[in-house]
Design a protein around this motif. Structure first.
Motif, PDB file in Angstrom:
ATOM      1  N   GLU A  58      61.183   0.527 -20.891  1.00 42.72           N
ATOM      2  CA  GLU A  58      60.910   1.907 -20.487  1.00 42.72           C
ATOM      3  C   GLU A  58      62.200   2.623 -20.095  1.00 42.72           C
ATOM      4  O   GLU A  58      62.367   3.817 -20.351  1.00 42.72           O
ATOM      5  N   GLY A  84      59.841  -7.068 -16.563  1.00 43.03           N
ATOM      6  CA  GLY A  84      60.275  -5.679 -16.470  1.00 43.03           C
ATOM      7  C   GLY A  84      59.189  -4.735 -16.931  1.00 43.03           C
ATOM      8  O   GLY A  84      58.047  -5.125 -17.210  1.00 43.03           O
ATOM      9  N   ARG A  85      59.545  -3.479 -16.996  1.00 39.79           N
ATOM     10  CA  ARG A  85      58.638  -2.415 -17.412  1.00 39.79           C
ATOM     11  C   ARG A  85      58.940  -2.069 -18.868  1.00 39.79           C
ATOM     12  O   ARG A  85      60.083  -1.767 -19.224  1.00 39.79           O
ATOM     13  N   TYR A  86      57.909  -2.113 -19.709  1.00 37.11           N
ATOM     14  CA  TYR A  86      58.055  -1.857 -21.138  1.00 37.11           C
ATOM     15  C   TYR A  86      57.097  -0.761 -21.590  1.00 37.11           C
ATOM     16  O   TYR A  86      56.142  -0.415 -20.883  1.00 37.11           O
ATOM     17  N   ARG A  87      57.368  -0.256 -22.802  1.00 32.23           N
ATOM     18  CA  ARG A  87      56.430   0.645 -23.462  1.00 32.23           C
ATOM     19  C   ARG A  87      56.082   0.051 -24.826  1.00 32.23           C
ATOM     20  O   ARG A  87      56.906  -0.606 -25.466  1.00 32.23           O
ATOM     21  N   GLY A 106      52.615   2.201 -21.289  1.00 33.41           N
ATOM     22  CA  GLY A 106      53.464   1.418 -20.419  1.00 33.41           C
ATOM     23  C   GLY A 106      52.776   0.142 -19.957  1.00 33.41           C
ATOM     24  O   GLY A 106      51.545   0.090 -19.835  1.00 33.41           O
ATOM     25  N   ASP A 164      53.644  -3.405 -17.244  1.00 28.21           N
ATOM     26  CA  ASP A 164      54.517  -4.200 -16.382  1.00 28.21           C
ATOM     27  C   ASP A 164      54.382  -5.669 -16.773  1.00 28.21           C
ATOM     28  O   ASP A 164      53.266  -6.209 -16.797  1.00 28.21           O
TER      29      ASP A 164
END
Length: 202
Positions: free
Chosen positions: A115, A142-145, A173, A175
């Motif tokens: 992200e 981590g934070r992804y899209r 999104g 987590d």
């Protein structure tokens, strides 16, 4: 050091630096890791750098001369001699994906990217192709899209942070916890809708 007990020998990994915010070709200082975890990285010029690891794992934390810094963008001042203390994480996560809106027998491409678009190019991107049920493994926490589309090869998008930003509303999104498993349902974005979102950006 490695944050985890089950990992390959340290000498299987290699550390390297990539320059941040500099134009033109810059050499990438590299270092082999010794069995005892020590390494020497020479020929490093002052400036902003990103530290990456190849072989296994990901850079979980980093300190320079006793100060915590971001592995993605930290400054090496003139005359700096270290030490660099690197923690390599090996507890990656898996995502189980269910794609809705896909026609029977249809194929989908799912692009996974961080992200924080400043982290593009750090090995966090993934592409999976298949049917409505997909699995993607080996992701650092981590934070992804996520983008699910019928475009055959969405890899080109990861080279363009501006385009990824433009289609953010078409992505979802998620987590990803350290060493965990996440199940996500994402809706298919058709090629036409994707092109429309990109055209609006232009």
């Amino acid at each position: 050091q490695v944050d985890g007990d089950d990992h390959p020998p340290l000498e299987n990994a290699r550390l390297y630096l990539t320059p941040r915010g500099r134009l033109g070709y810059m050499p990438q200082p590299q270092a082999e890791i010794n069995k005892d975890g020590t390494f020497t990285m020479s020929g490093v010029t002052p400036g902003h750098w990103r530290l990456m690891v190849s072989g296994f794992g990901y850079v979980k934390s980093l300190s320079l001369a006793g100060q915590q810094v971001s592995p993605d963008d930290f400054q090496i001042p003139p005359g700096a001699s270290g030490p660099l203390h690197v923690s390599i994480g090996v507890k990656t996560a898996d995502i189980n994906l269910t794609v809705t809106g896909l026609s029977a027998g249809g194929q989908v491409s799912v692009l996974v990217f961080p992200e924080d678009l400043e982290r593009l190019g750090t090995g966090l991107e993934r592409v999976a192709m298949g049917g409505s049920q997909l699995g993607i493994g080996g992701l650092p926490p981590g934070r992804y899209r996520l983008l699910a589309t019928d475009v055959p090869s969405p890899w080109i998008l990861q080279q363009r942070p501006d385009l990824l930003k433009a289609i953010e509303s078409s992505t979802q999104g998620v987590d990803v916890p350290e060493g965990g498993h996440v199940s996500v349902t994402v809706e298919l974005v058709s090629r036409e809708d994707l092109l429309r979102a990109l055209a609006e950006k232009e």
